[in-house]
Structure formats: C-alpha cells, structure tokens
Design a protein around this motif. Structure first.
Motif, PDB file in Angstrom:
ATOM      1  N   ALA A  56      34.816  20.284 -18.482  1.00  0.00           N
ATOM      2  CA  ALA A  56      35.979  20.107 -17.800  1.00  0.00           C
ATOM      3  C   ALA A  56      36.074  19.043 -16.663  1.00  0.00           C
ATOM      4  CB  ALA A  56      36.661  21.405 -17.014  1.00  0.00           C
ATOM      5  N   CYS A  57      34.884  19.037 -16.155  1.00  0.00           N
ATOM      6  CA  CYS A  57      34.699  17.861 -14.973  1.00  0.00           C
ATOM      7  C   CYS A  57      34.357  16.409 -15.698  1.00  0.00           C
ATOM      8  CB  CYS A  57      33.395  18.424 -14.044  1.00  0.00           C
ATOM      9  SG  CYS A  57      33.526  19.733 -13.221  1.00  0.00           S
ATOM     10  N   ALA A  58      33.696  16.557 -16.640  1.00  0.00           N
ATOM     11  CA  ALA A  58      33.554  15.097 -17.417  1.00  0.00           C
ATOM     12  C   ALA A  58      35.073  14.899 -17.886  1.00  0.00           C
ATOM     13  CB  ALA A  58      32.697  15.223 -18.566  1.00  0.00           C
ATOM     14  N   VAL A  59      35.647  15.474 -18.137  1.00  0.00           N
ATOM     15  CA  VAL A  59      37.415  14.986 -18.700  1.00  0.00           C
ATOM     16  C   VAL A  59      37.691  14.335 -17.388  1.00  0.00           C
ATOM     17  CG1 VAL A  59      39.570  15.860 -19.018  1.00  0.00           C
ATOM     18  CG2 VAL A  59      37.470  16.531 -20.451  1.00  0.00           C
ATOM     19  N   ARG A  60      37.748  15.126 -16.249  1.00  0.00           N
ATOM     20  CA  ARG A  60      38.506  14.597 -14.907  1.00  0.00           C
ATOM     21  C   ARG A  60      37.918  13.369 -14.690  1.00  0.00           C
ATOM     22  NH1 ARG A  60      39.285  19.930 -14.928  1.00  0.00           N
ATOM     23  NH2 ARG A  60      41.611  20.524 -14.142  1.00  0.00           N
ATOM     24  N   ILE A  61      36.547  13.246 -14.674  1.00  0.00           N
ATOM     25  CA  ILE A  61      36.004  11.757 -14.463  1.00  0.00           C
ATOM     26  C   ILE A  61      36.209  10.762 -15.313  1.00  0.00           C
ATOM     27  CG2 ILE A  61      33.585  10.857 -14.322  1.00  0.00           C
ATOM     28  CD1 ILE A  61      32.562  13.410 -12.993  1.00  0.00           C
ATOM     29  N   ALA A  62      36.548  11.143 -16.718  1.00  0.00           N
ATOM     30  CA  ALA A  62      36.878  10.063 -17.563  1.00  0.00           C
ATOM     31  C   ALA A  62      38.250   9.368 -17.247  1.00  0.00           C
ATOM     32  CB  ALA A  62      36.727  10.652 -18.985  1.00  0.00           C
ATOM     33  N   ALA A  63      39.009  10.538 -16.854  1.00  0.00           N
ATOM     34  CA  ALA A  63      40.571   9.979 -16.639  1.00  0.00           C
ATOM     35  C   ALA A  63      40.691   9.368 -15.255  1.00  0.00           C
ATOM     36  CB  ALA A  63      41.432  11.327 -16.546  1.00  0.00           C
ATOM     37  N   VAL A  64      39.998   9.725 -14.203  1.00  0.00           N
ATOM     38  CA  VAL A  64      40.157   9.045 -12.879  1.00  0.00           C
ATOM     39  C   VAL A  64      39.413   7.743 -12.830  1.00  0.00           C
ATOM     40  CG1 VAL A  64      38.172  10.092 -11.538  1.00  0.00           C
ATOM     41  CG2 VAL A  64      40.370   9.601 -10.413  1.00  0.00           C
ATOM     42  N   PHE A 109      34.323  14.489 -23.001  1.00  0.00           N
ATOM     43  CA  PHE A 109      34.149  13.121 -22.178  1.00  0.00           C
ATOM     44  C   PHE A 109      34.852  12.111 -23.102  1.00  0.00           C
ATOM     45  CE2 PHE A 109      32.144   9.324 -21.041  1.00  0.00           C
ATOM     46  CZ  PHE A 109      32.588   9.020 -19.516  1.00  0.00           C
ATOM     47  N   GLU A 110      34.277  11.850 -24.182  1.00  0.00           N
ATOM     48  CA  GLU A 110      34.551  10.755 -25.019  1.00  0.00           C
ATOM     49  C   GLU A 110      36.055  10.920 -25.384  1.00  0.00           C
ATOM     50  OE1 GLU A 110      33.050   7.634 -26.931  1.00  0.00           O
ATOM     51  OE2 GLU A 110      32.842   7.867 -24.772  1.00  0.00           O
ATOM     52  N   PHE A 111      36.702  12.134 -25.879  1.00  0.00           N
ATOM     53  CA  PHE A 111      38.193  12.199 -26.136  1.00  0.00           C
ATOM     54  C   PHE A 111      39.096  11.838 -24.991  1.00  0.00           C
ATOM     55  CE2 PHE A 111      41.724  15.152 -26.637  1.00  0.00           C
ATOM     56  CZ  PHE A 111      42.477  14.344 -27.633  1.00  0.00           C
ATOM     57  N   ALA A 112      38.596  12.047 -23.633  1.00  0.00           N
ATOM     58  CA  ALA A 112      39.168  11.913 -22.542  1.00  0.00           C
ATOM     59  C   ALA A 112      39.257  10.522 -22.224  1.00  0.00           C
ATOM     60  CB  ALA A 112      38.822  12.802 -21.359  1.00  0.00           C
ATOM     61  N   ARG A 113      37.944   9.908 -22.336  1.00  0.00           N
ATOM     62  CA  ARG A 113      37.894   8.621 -21.841  1.00  0.00           C
ATOM     63  C   ARG A 113      38.654   7.520 -22.571  1.00  0.00           C
ATOM     64  NH1 ARG A 113      34.840   4.185 -23.432  1.00  0.00           N
ATOM     65  NH2 ARG A 113      33.960   5.014 -25.188  1.00  0.00           N
ATOM     66  N   LEU A 114      38.584   7.816 -24.104  1.00  0.00           N
ATOM     67  CA  LEU A 114      39.233   7.030 -25.247  1.00  0.00           C
ATOM     68  C   LEU A 114      40.745   7.387 -24.882  1.00  0.00           C
ATOM     69  CD1 LEU A 114      37.125   7.377 -28.162  1.00  0.00           C
ATOM     70  CD2 LEU A 114      37.555   5.603 -26.834  1.00  0.00           C
ATOM     71  N   LEU A 115      41.399   8.615 -24.737  1.00  0.00           N
ATOM     72  CA  LEU A 115      42.697   9.046 -24.680  1.00  0.00           C
ATOM     73  C   LEU A 115      43.372   8.238 -23.237  1.00  0.00           C
ATOM     74  CD1 LEU A 115      44.931  10.595 -25.744  1.00  0.00           C
ATOM     75  CD2 LEU A 115      44.220  12.434 -24.555  1.00  0.00           C
ATOM     76  N   ILE A 141      42.713  19.775 -21.665  1.00  0.00           N
ATOM     77  CA  ILE A 141      42.356  18.288 -21.514  1.00  0.00           C
ATOM     78  C   ILE A 141      43.604  17.379 -21.239  1.00  0.00           C
ATOM     79  CG2 ILE A 141      41.708  16.177 -22.729  1.00  0.00           C
ATOM     80  CD1 ILE A 141      39.712  18.229 -24.224  1.00  0.00           C
ATOM     81  N   ALA A 142      44.676  17.681 -21.769  1.00  0.00           N
ATOM     82  CA  ALA A 142      46.055  17.010 -21.652  1.00  0.00           C
ATOM     83  C   ALA A 142      46.517  16.991 -20.249  1.00  0.00           C
ATOM     84  CB  ALA A 142      46.860  17.512 -22.464  1.00  0.00           C
ATOM     85  N   LEU A 143      46.302  18.192 -19.713  1.00  0.00           N
ATOM     86  CA  LEU A 143      46.796  18.532 -18.278  1.00  0.00           C
ATOM     87  C   LEU A 143      45.792  17.822 -17.261  1.00  0.00           C
ATOM     88  CD1 LEU A 143      47.760  22.373 -18.661  1.00  0.00           C
ATOM     89  CD2 LEU A 143      49.635  19.920 -18.146  1.00  0.00           C
ATOM     90  N   ALA A 144      44.629  17.995 -17.642  1.00  0.00           N
ATOM     91  CA  ALA A 144      43.460  17.612 -16.610  1.00  0.00           C
ATOM     92  C   ALA A 144      43.716  15.923 -16.453  1.00  0.00           C
ATOM     93  CB  ALA A 144      42.242  17.655 -17.277  1.00  0.00           C
ATOM     94  N   ILE A 145      43.985  15.313 -17.838  1.00  0.00           N
ATOM     95  CA  ILE A 145      44.189  13.951 -17.955  1.00  0.00           C
ATOM     96  C   ILE A 145      45.344  13.451 -16.856  1.00  0.00           C
ATOM     97  CG2 ILE A 145      44.571  11.618 -19.355  1.00  0.00           C
ATOM     98  CD1 ILE A 145      42.420  13.089 -21.245  1.00  0.00           C
TER      99      ILE A 145
END
Length: 184
Positions: A56-64, A109-115, A141-145
């Motif tokens: 979850a934290c990696a997703v937020r890092i990728a998005a921000v 992370f990779e999904f969030a980074r690419l998305l 993931i969608a809400l986090a991004i």
C-alpha cells in the motif's frame, strides 16, 4: 471559534505529515467551502484495507512520485513510516529498486507506477493484481493513486510547488529525488 478549529486541524495535519500545510491555510482563506470538502476528502487518501502495508505504501509512493518530487513525496514517506512501513521498502520504492521488494510489493508498485504514468503496460499487470487481491485490491490501488495525486495538484495550484528535494527516510537521504531514478 471556527478559526480555532481550522487552525487545530491544520496543525494536526502538519504534525502527522512533518510538512507545512500552509497551502491549506490559503485554501481556507480563498474558499472555506472548498476547504471543508478537501478536509472531508483527506480520510479517503489514507484508506487501506486489502493490501499489505508495504505494498500500500509503495503504491502511494509510485503515484505521488509521478506528480511531485518535493514535500508531497516526503509527506507520503513520513506517513508510511508512522504507519509502520519498513524504511528499506520505502527506499526501494523511491529509488525504483524492484529487486529490493518482495513479490507482492513489486506487483503493486509496478502496477501503480505504470498506471500513474498512463503506460498501457499497466493492463498486463491488472489481472495479476486482481488474482492476488481481488476487486478490493484494484479498488484500493485506484483510490490510493487518485487520492495521492490530489495533494500535489492542489499545492501547485495554490502556489506551493517547490523544486525537487532529496527524500529522507528514517534519517537517511535516499539515492534519488524525483526524476533521478527514472533517468538512471
């Protein structure tokens, strides 16, 4: 009385994030109704349910990281540390070091980074994410991004964009600020 409540809410936000929330003061000064809607949005930005903490934290890092390389990225790091995320995982996400991540964290992370980059290759990972965490994981993931990206946008619009800065994790500077990891 209302001004005191606003001041307390903003100070609480600053204490939680370790970063200035002057943009919120200006948001309130410019649009009190807008400020309250933004304040109601903040809890959504911290929603976590299905994903493991590191993922979850990696997703937020990728998005921000796709949006900001200054205080917003540092804020996500600070909030992640406060939630109990491991510094080495946060460092790996900031530096885009996939080899240092476990399989679950790497997938998220990779999904969030690419998305976040609107890269069509994210479609190749969607089914793997759904197999791992179901629709609940995709929704999280969608809400986090989406929610993570709001803060840099609001700050930029309010005149609080800053130059890239080196991110510090648990008192130690990372090897990358935004853009450096991508350029390597």
């Amino acid at each position: 009385m209302l001004k005191n409540l606003i001041a307390r809410l903003i100070r609480k936000q600053e204490a939680m994030t370790g970063e200035s929330a002057d943009f919120m003061r200006d948001l309130y000064a410019g649009s009190p109704a807008g400020f309250w809607r933004f304040a109601l949005f903040v809890p959504m930005s911290r929603h976590r349910g299905t994903l493991p903490l590191d993922a979850a934290c990696a997703v937020r890092i990728a998005a921000v990281h796709a949006e900001d390389c200054g205080p917003c990225l540092q804020t996500v790091i600070n909030l992640s540390l406060a939630a109990g995320a491991r510094p080495e995982i946060l460092r790996a996400a900031v530096e885009e070091n996939l080899a240092a991540m476990g399989e679950e964290t790497k997938l998220a992370f990779e999904f969030a980074r690419l998305l976040s980059a609107r890269d069509a290759r994210s479609e190749d990972l969607r089914s793997a994410v759904e197999r791992r965490w179901g629709k609940a994981g995709l929704a999280e993931i969608a809400l986090a991004i989406a929610s993570t990206r709001v803060f840099p946008t609001v700050k930029r619009a309010m005149g609080y964009a800053q130059a890239c800065q080196r991110v510090v994790i648990a008192g130690e500077a990372t090897n990358a600020a935004s853009g450096e990891a991508r350029a390597a």
